[in-house]
Write a protein that holds these residues in place. Sequence first.
Motif, mmCIF file in Angstrom:
data_model
loop_
_atom_site.group_PDB
_atom_site.id
_atom_site.type_symbol
_atom_site.label_atom_id
_atom_site.label_comp_id
_atom_site.label_asym_id
_atom_site.label_seq_id
_atom_site.Cartn_x
_atom_site.Cartn_y
_atom_site.Cartn_z
ATOM 1 N N VAL A 1 -10.842 25.814 -59.287
ATOM 2 C CA VAL A 1 -11.887 25.566 -58.296
ATOM 3 C C VAL A 1 -12.862 24.582 -58.920
ATOM 4 O O VAL A 1 -13.438 24.850 -59.980
ATOM 5 C CB VAL A 1 -12.599 26.869 -57.908
ATOM 6 C CG1 VAL A 1 -13.839 26.573 -57.069
ATOM 7 C CG2 VAL A 1 -11.647 27.791 -57.150
ATOM 8 N N GLU A 2 -13.038 23.437 -58.258
ATOM 9 C CA GLU A 2 -13.920 22.394 -58.764
ATOM 10 C C GLU A 2 -15.279 22.486 -58.075
ATOM 11 O O GLU A 2 -15.349 22.516 -56.857
ATOM 12 C CB GLU A 2 -13.289 21.021 -58.531
ATOM 13 C CG GLU A 2 -11.851 20.903 -59.040
ATOM 14 C CD GLU A 2 -11.738 21.181 -60.532
ATOM 15 O OE1 GLU A 2 -12.476 20.538 -61.318
ATOM 16 O OE2 GLU A 2 -10.915 22.034 -60.914
ATOM 17 N N HIS A 3 -16.310 22.560 -58.848
ATOM 18 C CA HIS A 3 -17.705 22.709 -58.434
ATOM 19 C C HIS A 3 -17.988 24.174 -58.088
ATOM 20 O O HIS A 3 -18.743 24.825 -58.785
ATOM 21 C CB HIS A 3 -18.078 21.784 -57.277
ATOM 22 C CG HIS A 3 -17.618 20.377 -57.464
ATOM 23 N ND1 HIS A 3 -17.985 19.613 -58.562
ATOM 24 C CD2 HIS A 3 -16.813 19.580 -56.718
ATOM 25 C CE1 HIS A 3 -17.435 18.424 -58.481
ATOM 26 N NE2 HIS A 3 -16.706 18.375 -57.379
ATOM 27 N N GLY A 4 -17.430 24.678 -57.014
ATOM 28 C CA GLY A 4 -17.613 26.098 -56.693
ATOM 29 C C GLY A 4 -18.976 26.436 -56.133
ATOM 30 O O GLY A 4 -19.368 27.612 -56.121
ATOM 31 N N MET A 5 -19.713 25.449 -55.652
ATOM 32 C CA MET A 5 -21.011 25.713 -55.044
ATOM 33 C C MET A 5 -20.846 26.673 -53.867
ATOM 34 O O MET A 5 -19.952 26.520 -53.050
ATOM 35 C CB MET A 5 -21.604 24.381 -54.573
ATOM 36 C CG MET A 5 -23.099 24.355 -54.468
ATOM 37 S SD MET A 5 -23.668 22.669 -54.076
ATOM 38 C CE MET A 5 -23.323 22.573 -52.327
ATOM 39 N N TRP A 6 -21.666 27.708 -53.826
ATOM 40 C CA TRP A 6 -21.650 28.756 -52.810
ATOM 41 C C TRP A 6 -20.457 29.699 -52.953
ATOM 42 O O TRP A 6 -20.157 30.480 -52.044
ATOM 43 C CB TRP A 6 -21.706 28.184 -51.393
ATOM 44 C CG TRP A 6 -23.016 27.528 -51.068
ATOM 45 C CD1 TRP A 6 -23.245 26.197 -50.888
ATOM 46 C CD2 TRP A 6 -24.281 28.175 -50.929
ATOM 47 N NE1 TRP A 6 -24.582 25.959 -50.627
ATOM 48 C CE2 TRP A 6 -25.241 27.161 -50.644
ATOM 49 C CE3 TRP A 6 -24.717 29.501 -50.999
ATOM 50 C CZ2 TRP A 6 -26.590 27.442 -50.437
ATOM 51 C CZ3 TRP A 6 -26.053 29.770 -50.812
ATOM 52 C CH2 TRP A 6 -26.976 28.749 -50.524
ATOM 53 N N LEU A 7 -19.763 29.660 -54.082
ATOM 54 C CA LEU A 7 -18.680 30.612 -54.310
ATOM 55 C C LEU A 7 -19.270 32.018 -54.420
ATOM 56 O O LEU A 7 -20.230 32.258 -55.160
ATOM 57 C CB LEU A 7 -17.929 30.238 -55.589
ATOM 58 C CG LEU A 7 -16.632 30.975 -55.891
ATOM 59 C CD1 LEU A 7 -15.706 30.079 -56.735
ATOM 60 C CD2 LEU A 7 -16.851 32.285 -56.653
ATOM 61 N N LEU B 1 -25.602 27.711 -59.130
ATOM 62 C CA LEU B 1 -24.460 27.433 -60.006
ATOM 63 C C LEU B 1 -24.628 28.021 -61.403
ATOM 64 O O LEU B 1 -23.668 28.523 -61.991
ATOM 65 C CB LEU B 1 -24.226 25.919 -60.097
ATOM 66 C CG LEU B 1 -23.221 25.301 -59.133
ATOM 67 C CD1 LEU B 1 -23.085 23.804 -59.404
ATOM 68 C CD2 LEU B 1 -21.856 25.976 -59.227
ATOM 69 N N GLY B 2 -25.828 27.932 -61.970
ATOM 70 C CA GLY B 2 -26.042 28.460 -63.312
ATOM 71 C C GLY B 2 -25.751 29.947 -63.395
ATOM 72 O O GLY B 2 -24.961 30.392 -64.250
ATOM 73 N N PRO B 3 -26.370 30.763 -62.535
ATOM 74 C CA PRO B 3 -26.030 32.191 -62.533
ATOM 75 C C PRO B 3 -24.553 32.454 -62.259
ATOM 76 O O PRO B 3 -23.979 33.410 -62.797
ATOM 77 C CB PRO B 3 -26.917 32.756 -61.420
ATOM 78 C CG PRO B 3 -28.084 31.824 -61.370
ATOM 79 C CD PRO B 3 -27.526 30.461 -61.671
ATOM 80 N N LEU B 4 -23.919 31.608 -61.429
ATOM 81 C CA LEU B 4 -22.493 31.778 -61.162
ATOM 82 C C LEU B 4 -21.675 31.578 -62.437
ATOM 83 O O LEU B 4 -20.732 32.339 -62.707
ATOM 84 C CB LEU B 4 -22.033 30.794 -60.087
ATOM 85 C CG LEU B 4 -20.536 30.830 -59.756
ATOM 86 C CD1 LEU B 4 -20.166 32.143 -59.071
ATOM 87 C CD2 LEU B 4 -20.130 29.644 -58.899
ATOM 88 N N VAL B 5 -22.017 30.552 -63.232
ATOM 89 C CA VAL B 5 -21.303 30.315 -64.485
ATOM 90 C C VAL B 5 -21.419 31.523 -65.403
ATOM 91 O O VAL B 5 -20.427 31.975 -65.992
ATOM 92 C CB VAL B 5 -21.840 29.045 -65.170
ATOM 93 C CG1 VAL B 5 -21.324 28.948 -66.604
ATOM 94 C CG2 VAL B 5 -21.431 27.807 -64.383
ATOM 95 N N ALA B 6 -22.630 32.042 -65.554
ATOM 96 C CA ALA B 6 -22.821 33.200 -66.427
ATOM 97 C C ALA B 6 -22.008 34.394 -65.940
ATOM 98 O O ALA B 6 -21.373 35.102 -66.738
ATOM 99 C CB ALA B 6 -24.307 33.540 -66.496
#
Length: 349
Positions: free
Chosen positions: A196-202, A250-255
């Motif tokens: 999944v590239e970017h994944g904004m709003w995932l 996005l930052g919280p999603l990465v974590a």
Amino acid sequence: MVLRIRGYALPHGEFVDLYADGDRWTTDPVPNAELAAEGWLLPGLVDAHTHPGATSPGDPLDDGVLREDLLRHVDAGVTLIRSPGLAGDPPPWFGEDPDLPRAVHAGPWLAQHGQFFDGWGNRVDHAELPSVAAAQAARSGWAKIIADWGPEDAAVPVDVLKAAADAVHATGGRLAVHTQHSAGSTAAVAAGVDSVEHGMWLDSGLLPDMARQGIALTPTLSGFQGMLPGLRDRPDGPAKDWLLGGTEALGPLVAAAVEAGVRVLAGTDSHPHGLIADEIRALAGTGIRTHDALAAASWSAREFLGLGGLEPGAPADAVVYAEDPRTDLGQLAAPLAVILRGRRVRPHA
């Protein structure tokens, strides 16, 4: 001349003494080998989402620009790139030139009609998307689908993405999917794509499914964060809410992804090239361990793309630093040596 490197090799930090036997590492001593550098060793950096060769969206692929972009990657210690979308078919030297990074690519982007940048990629009917994606993957190993685009655009339906993923996998290839919508990311995970590239709003609730299926996340975090000041100054409205809200999440999603066991990949996305250190710092800034941020741009990304690390028989790529980059990311700006295919390419011998 056979090159030799020695020092503490990440990810484990064990001391190694390696010789470049052509394009493969060996621990068998070679008399009169040249000691290229010693210090802290990484298995070569990886930019897993970059689109070299075109200066602006819609521009055709330019071989001169492509070479300049790739040289900037090497200057930054990048020995392997993945291009999930190119402005045209790359020249034969792409990924093969001894002075430029190894490379894998997905050919042109595949998008729905009315979406994506004019002049780039191919617009494909839903009925044809699986076969077109499979044909591309059979040629280059990867295909890339734009699952969604603008804030009001509909996403590719899950059954179409699933058929495309199945068709690509049947060729032995892999499928990357661009998504900046909840519906697109949900469809991508349900379809069983490879990244999944970017994944904004995932939806973070999908992360356990991604981990279970081995779906990687490439957030291209630094690129989005660089847009934040301008986004906050935009007039209020749905488009601002969509882009700003997704970027801030996005930052919280990465974590959360790292905590869930999802493989996170470091990718810089666009011009200027050679900024992989910025992406590593952005990933570390989410609160994950610096070790994991480096993994996303080195050994974990190499494993995902089928290359080994600093062990006998693995491709002879490495970046050598004076100190442990896990405790000082400033080391990324000053490698003692960049080794690519068993040759020191930076600084020049």
